[in-house]
Design a protein around this motif. Sequence first.
Motif, PDB file in Angstrom:
ATOM      1  N   THR B 285       0.817  -1.217   0.000  1.00  0.00           N
ATOM      2  CA  THR B 285       0.000   0.000   0.000  1.00  0.00           C
ATOM      3  C   THR B 285       0.851   1.267   0.000  1.00  0.00           C
ATOM      4  N   THR B 286       0.416   2.253  -0.792  1.00  0.00           N
ATOM      5  CA  THR B 286       1.058   3.573  -0.733  1.00  0.00           C
ATOM      6  C   THR B 286      -0.011   4.633  -0.444  1.00  0.00           C
ATOM      7  N   PHE B 287       0.387   5.649   0.302  1.00  0.00           N
ATOM      8  CA  PHE B 287      -0.484   6.803   0.573  1.00  0.00           C
ATOM      9  C   PHE B 287       0.252   8.058   0.138  1.00  0.00           C
ATOM     10  N   GLU B 288      -0.463   8.942  -0.537  1.00  0.00           N
ATOM     11  CA  GLU B 288       0.149  10.208  -0.958  1.00  0.00           C
ATOM     12  C   GLU B 288      -0.830  11.346  -0.694  1.00  0.00           C
ATOM     13  N   GLU B 289      -0.360  12.367   0.044  1.00  0.00           N
ATOM     14  CA  GLU B 289      -1.217  13.526   0.304  1.00  0.00           C
ATOM     15  C   GLU B 289      -1.161  14.448  -0.909  1.00  0.00           C
ATOM     16  N   THR B 290      -2.248  14.492  -1.682  1.00  0.00           N
ATOM     17  CA  THR B 290      -2.250  15.302  -2.898  1.00  0.00           C
ATOM     18  C   THR B 290      -2.697  16.736  -2.631  1.00  0.00           C
ATOM     19  N   SER B 291      -3.490  16.924  -1.594  1.00  0.00           N
ATOM     20  CA  SER B 291      -3.788  18.272  -1.092  1.00  0.00           C
ATOM     21  C   SER B 291      -4.288  18.110   0.339  1.00  0.00           C
ATOM     22  N   LYS B 292      -4.671  19.230   0.961  1.00  0.00           N
ATOM     23  CA  LYS B 292      -5.083  19.151   2.370  1.00  0.00           C
ATOM     24  C   LYS B 292      -6.288  18.211   2.524  1.00  0.00           C
ATOM     25  N   ASP B 293      -6.163  17.258   3.419  1.00  0.00           N
ATOM     26  CA  ASP B 293      -7.226  16.290   3.700  1.00  0.00           C
ATOM     27  C   ASP B 293      -7.642  15.455   2.485  1.00  0.00           C
ATOM     28  N   VAL B 294      -6.711  15.254   1.568  1.00  0.00           N
ATOM     29  CA  VAL B 294      -6.943  14.344   0.431  1.00  0.00           C
ATOM     30  C   VAL B 294      -5.760  13.389   0.336  1.00  0.00           C
ATOM     31  N   VAL B 295      -6.029  12.081   0.450  1.00  0.00           N
ATOM     32  CA  VAL B 295      -4.961  11.087   0.368  1.00  0.00           C
ATOM     33  C   VAL B 295      -5.275  10.096  -0.747  1.00  0.00           C
ATOM     34  N   GLN B 296      -4.357  10.040  -1.721  1.00  0.00           N
ATOM     35  CA  GLN B 296      -4.473   9.076  -2.820  1.00  0.00           C
ATOM     36  C   GLN B 296      -3.918   7.739  -2.338  1.00  0.00           C
ATOM     37  N   VAL B 297      -4.683   6.668  -2.586  1.00  0.00           N
ATOM     38  CA  VAL B 297      -4.302   5.337  -2.087  1.00  0.00           C
ATOM     39  C   VAL B 297      -3.937   4.454  -3.272  1.00  0.00           C
ATOM     40  N   GLY B 298      -2.864   3.696  -3.131  1.00  0.00           N
ATOM     41  CA  GLY B 298      -2.471   2.789  -4.209  1.00  0.00           C
ATOM     42  C   GLY B 298      -1.830   1.531  -3.675  1.00  0.00           C
ATOM     43  N   GLY B 299      -1.531   0.609  -4.594  1.00  0.00           N
ATOM     44  CA  GLY B 299      -0.689  -0.538  -4.261  1.00  0.00           C
ATOM     45  C   GLY B 299      -1.393  -1.802  -3.831  1.00  0.00           C
ATOM     46  N   ALA B 300      -2.724  -1.764  -3.636  1.00  0.00           N
ATOM     47  CA  ALA B 300      -3.408  -2.994  -3.200  1.00  0.00           C
ATOM     48  C   ALA B 300      -3.617  -3.920  -4.391  1.00  0.00           C
ATOM     49  N   THR B 301      -3.559  -5.213  -4.128  1.00  0.00           N
ATOM     50  CA  THR B 301      -3.868  -6.221  -5.137  1.00  0.00           C
ATOM     51  C   THR B 301      -4.728  -7.294  -4.475  1.00  0.00           C
ATOM     52  N   GLY B 302      -5.001  -8.370  -5.235  1.00  0.00           N
ATOM     53  CA  GLY B 302      -5.816  -9.437  -4.640  1.00  0.00           C
ATOM     54  C   GLY B 302      -5.545 -10.779  -5.283  1.00  0.00           C
ATOM     55  N   ARG B 303      -5.967 -11.833  -4.571  1.00  0.00           N
ATOM     56  CA  ARG B 303      -5.857 -13.203  -5.080  1.00  0.00           C
ATOM     57  C   ARG B 303      -7.226 -13.874  -4.964  1.00  0.00           C
ATOM     58  N   GLU B 304      -7.353 -15.034  -5.605  1.00  0.00           N
ATOM     59  CA  GLU B 304      -8.625 -15.748  -5.655  1.00  0.00           C
ATOM     60  C   GLU B 304      -9.242 -15.941  -4.270  1.00  0.00           C
ATOM     61  N   ARG B 305     -10.547 -15.747  -4.206  1.00  0.00           N
ATOM     62  CA  ARG B 305     -11.283 -15.848  -2.943  1.00  0.00           C
ATOM     63  C   ARG B 305     -11.264 -17.301  -2.428  1.00  0.00           C
ATOM     64  N   PRO B 306     -11.453 -17.499  -1.117  1.00  0.00           N
ATOM     65  CA  PRO B 306     -11.471 -18.862  -0.567  1.00  0.00           C
ATOM     66  C   PRO B 306     -12.772 -19.604  -0.926  1.00  0.00           C
ATOM     67  N   ASP B 307     -12.721 -20.931  -0.888  1.00  0.00           N
ATOM     68  CA  ASP B 307     -13.909 -21.755  -1.162  1.00  0.00           C
ATOM     69  C   ASP B 307     -14.807 -21.873   0.062  1.00  0.00           C
ATOM     70  N   THR B 308     -14.288 -21.421   1.208  1.00  0.00           N
ATOM     71  CA  THR B 308     -15.058 -21.535   2.441  1.00  0.00           C
ATOM     72  C   THR B 308     -15.467 -20.140   2.928  1.00  0.00           C
TER      73      THR B 308
END
Lengths: 99, 446
Positions: B285-308
């Motif tokens: 995960t990355t966080f970047e403050e692009t202006s006051k009280d605004v944070v751009q979020v990046g870097g999340a990914t995912g893998r196949e969901r569980p069967d249970t």
Amino acid sequence: MKLWEIAHSRTGDKGNISNLSLIAYDIKDFELLKEKVTPEVVKEWFKDIVKGEVVRYELPQLGALNFVMYDALGGGVTRSLSLDKHGKGLSSYLLDIDI
Amino acid sequence: MKTIRIATGAGYAGDRLEPALEAMEKGNIDYISFECLAERTIAIAQQAKLKDPSKGYNGLLEYRMEKVLPLAKEKGIKVITNMGAANPERAAEVCVQIAEAYGITGLKIAAVTGDDVADILDKYDDTIVWETKAPLKELEGIVSANVYMGSEGIVEALRQGADVVITGRVADPAIFMAPIIYEFGWEMDDWDRLGKGTQLGHLLECGAQVTGGYYSEPGKKDVPHPERLGFPIAEVSEDGSFFITKVEGSGGVVDVHTCTEQLLYEIHDPSSYITPDVIADFSKTTFEETSKDVVQVGGATGRERPDTLKVSIGYLDCFIGEGYMSYGGPGAYERARLAADIVLKRLELRGIAIDELKVDILGHDSIYWNSERAPVPSAPEYRLRVAGRTKDRTSASRIAEEVEALYTNGPAGGCGAVKSVQEIVSVASILIDRKDVTPHVVIKEV
């Protein structure tokens, strides 16, 4: 120096597991946190509370560590006899560690 | 490029309402999601429903919806919530009644059910329960069994035109991610996007905990106007990228540090956040403050969901009796300790059956148990707390009563006695086959 000087923390709970984040105010202090605040140090600090193991995860890009403490909430949030059933106050206690 | 804006309306069952209304009025939002179900809330709601079949939903539903529904209609904002708890269908009917009372028409209100799996537990008799490490059939006093469902039921309700969607137990991030899946037509096996959507849901699900709530540290982490914190708003694009902000002029703060605290809240391995929809990876995960009280979020990914899927089983576990008494002035710590000794000896003398007992001195060791800590005799006051777990209500009452009886029988100057006895519904967990769970959508129109 107390950890409180250079880092902040928040506790989370799931069942009988507690997790504590430890986040450097200044990312330049991350290496110091990584070196000084090992899982062993945390386990020793919380030895009266945490009965299971302590596992540490590292997020260097955020200057953050995450400690997962097993068997840590007096049997679990729903049945614990502790005043702080969720262990929410443990984060502040972590910051009392001297480094 | 199309974007949608989603706000948090509540981060827990009893959360403030004004910040939700503020986001609806001034946040230019498309959706608002109210997260109101803690781990065992639904078990307690199920007990309420057993006593009265017209109950079992969030106790603040009427209070919230009387304000929320008129605004939702006026602004064209869709509302999603798990305030249905143990009775989503009844909660939807209550919303219909509120809408009618306020003269609102042209609103589709959906209940999503299917999380109540009490009827199929027999099939899992031999499954080992996580907490007790014994087969499920040995667990006595079961009052509820609810499975954590994913986004699909909510997405289906939105596809059928719902303006308000009320669920029981679903994974918390799902009530925030479902509108994104619906609006952008994401596939349910697009693991990378679902990982990003889950991250958005995770950051928003606790309301102000990402906008400066549960955060202040005077002099180090100062939060402006904590008495009127803004709730978070996320603006998300089709590719799953998003930023977090709040209504301009509201109290609170959104920065890299508030976001980092909330990212790791209730997270174990950050690379494996397991949900019904996806196994999300927050480790990059990355966080970047692009202006006051605004944070751009990046870097999340995912893998196949569980069967249970995980089921939370509520069961009548035990009773806890609890008593408090305070001592002040010179020798306060010693008198509080003596009081504790007296209570322990009294319970022993009377032969009260107690499974576990805990003695705390507030001001000394109630939050931070440390057997090696020496008392600080200079503290002006201490408060004794004795809590014990028992199998029956009477024994729990005895514990509480013995603390109170210190008034006339204990050390000098005891004051402020408080006692309580609680029946404890605990939660146990098992995993079940995903194929055993099907969400159902029922839509009512006004």
